[in-house]
Design an enzyme around this catalytic site. Structure first.
Site, PDB file in Angstrom:
ATOM      1  N   GLU A  12     -36.592  10.328  21.933  1.00 21.42           N
ATOM      2  CA  GLU A  12     -37.243  10.405  20.634  1.00 21.42           C
ATOM      3  C   GLU A  12     -36.569   9.384  19.748  1.00 21.42           C
ATOM      4  O   GLU A  12     -35.463   9.593  19.278  1.00 21.42           O
ATOM      5  CB  GLU A  12     -37.116  11.824  20.070  1.00 21.42           C
ATOM      6  CG  GLU A  12     -37.876  12.835  20.921  1.00 21.42           C
ATOM      7  CD  GLU A  12     -37.534  14.279  20.598  1.00 21.42           C
ATOM      8  OE1 GLU A  12     -36.562  14.496  19.853  1.00 21.42           O
ATOM      9  OE2 GLU A  12     -38.234  15.165  21.095  1.00 21.42           O
ATOM     10  N   VAL A  17     -42.046   9.238  19.825  1.00 19.73           N
ATOM     11  CA  VAL A  17     -41.682   9.598  21.198  1.00 19.73           C
ATOM     12  C   VAL A  17     -41.704   8.362  22.094  1.00 19.73           C
ATOM     13  O   VAL A  17     -42.530   7.466  21.923  1.00 19.73           O
ATOM     14  CB  VAL A  17     -42.673  10.638  21.767  1.00 19.73           C
ATOM     15  CG1 VAL A  17     -42.182  11.172  23.110  1.00 19.73           C
ATOM     16  CG2 VAL A  17     -42.860  11.786  20.802  1.00 19.73           C
ATOM     17  N   ASP A 148     -31.410  -2.311  12.008  1.00 15.62           N
ATOM     18  CA  ASP A 148     -31.022  -0.954  12.433  1.00 15.62           C
ATOM     19  C   ASP A 148     -30.323  -1.004  13.791  1.00 15.62           C
ATOM     20  O   ASP A 148     -30.563  -0.169  14.651  1.00 15.62           O
ATOM     21  CB  ASP A 148     -32.269  -0.062  12.483  1.00 15.62           C
ATOM     22  CG  ASP A 148     -31.922   1.430  12.601  1.00 15.62           C
ATOM     23  OD1 ASP A 148     -30.836   1.826  12.120  1.00 15.62           O
ATOM     24  OD2 ASP A 148     -32.718   2.184  13.180  1.00 15.62           O
TER      25      ASP A 148
END
Length: 324
Positions: A12, A17, A148
């Site tokens: 996840e 997903v 990120d």
């Protein structure tokens, strides 16, 4: 989606997903299907997101996970089809024996990686770092930021090569505060200019993350494991010293900088990452430079002495002149 047969859910991610799937148009090709959960699903997929993602299909580099296809299903569902790698750096580090600073966890089912042969000694850290900065150099040269970076989106293939995943997704979809399962998105690798509320930031945000990941590979522990934005900021300040206008011109103008912040003194990098060779310490200092204008770029990092044969003396903070 008729060309893909889902095998199992494998994770996840930040955006939705992830499934392991079979590509029915290519015999024996296994892919990763990343279902993007959009905030406003009823409004369909934003055309800007489609444009951004389409550009990523043109990016080809051995150190980047290939985006093979984009499937726009039912008007408001988006699936990104990536090459499949069954292991990320976080799981890799957790699978290291306890005697080597890992947790001795089992590898994912079906993984053929030989952990005993590969490990995470000095040579392997250097190899992973070389592949990481080379992949980032390629992305930055195409004006694509990650924003990120973390061990969870650095994937490792069965030969023990590291590849970057999820490059460019932040620009297409934003970086949410929480994942779709309400997990908090980690702050441990986030650059101080973002944490302090900066709106203008550049490639340096990724290089900061690389520095934090570098230290973690060496020590097997996160360098700045904050559990909130202010805790993250203070974790950084406690180790690197509270910045001021001398160490980081303009820092006091950031929206979330407070003159009342505690004034911590800088720790010696050698204590933070004991055992790291001198050139490695020098590179780490250059990546964890507060001022983004003076932080080392990926292109410069690729040419750093750490990646060359031999070693030279670590000269400490006085070495950190602005990079050309």
């Amino acid at each position: 989606m008729e060309n893909y047969q889902k095998i199992e859910k494998i994770g996840e991610g930040t955006y939705g997903v992830v499934y392991k799937a079979r590509d029915l148009t290519h015999p024996n090709r296994i892919v990763a299907l990343k279902k993007i959960r959009l905030e406003a699903e009823d409004e369909g997929v934003p055309s800007t997101a489609i444009r951004e993602i389409s550009l990523l299909k043109e990016m080809h580099d051995p150190n980047i996970v290939r985006l093979l296809n984009i499937v726009h299903a039912d008007g408001h569902k988006l699936y990104l089809v990536f090459e499949f790698l069954d292991l990320d750096l976080k799981k890799y580090m957790e699978a290291l024996p306890v005697s080597e600073g890992g947790r001795g966890k089992a590898l994912p089912d079906g993984s053929t990686l030989d952990m005993n042969r590969l490990g995470l000694g000095e040579a392997m850290v250097k190899k992973f770092m070389a592949q990481l900065v080379e992949g980032i150099r390629y992305c930055h040269s195409h004006r694509v930021l990650h924003r990120d970076l973390k061990p969870q989106n650095l994937l490792i293939d069965r030969e023990g090569n590291l590849k970057l995943a999820d490059f460019g997704l932040a620009r297409a979809f934003g970086v949410p505060l929480r994942t779709y399962t309400h997990e908090v998105v980690t702050l441990w690798y986030r650059a101080p200019e973002i944490l302090l509320g900066g709106r203008q930031y550049s490639t340096g945000v990724d290089m900061w993350s690389v520095g934090a990941i570098f230290a973690e590979m060496c020590t097997r522990k996160p360098l700045f494991p904050g559990d909130s934005e202010i805790d993250e900021i203070f974790k950084i300040f406690k180790l690197l010293g509270t910045p001021d206008e001398n160490t980081w011109p303009g820092v006091t103008s950031f929206p979330d900088f407070k003159a009342s912040f505690p004034k911590w003194k800088r720790e010696d990098t050698r204590k933070l990452v004991p055992g790291l060779e001198r050139n490695g310490l020098d590179l780490l200092d250059a990546m964890l430079e507060y001022d983004p204008a003076r932080r080392i770029s990926a292109k410069q990092a690729c040419m750093h002495p750490y990646f060359q044969a031999g070693s030279s003396a670590y000269s400490g903070r006085e070495r950190l002149q602005p990079y050309p």
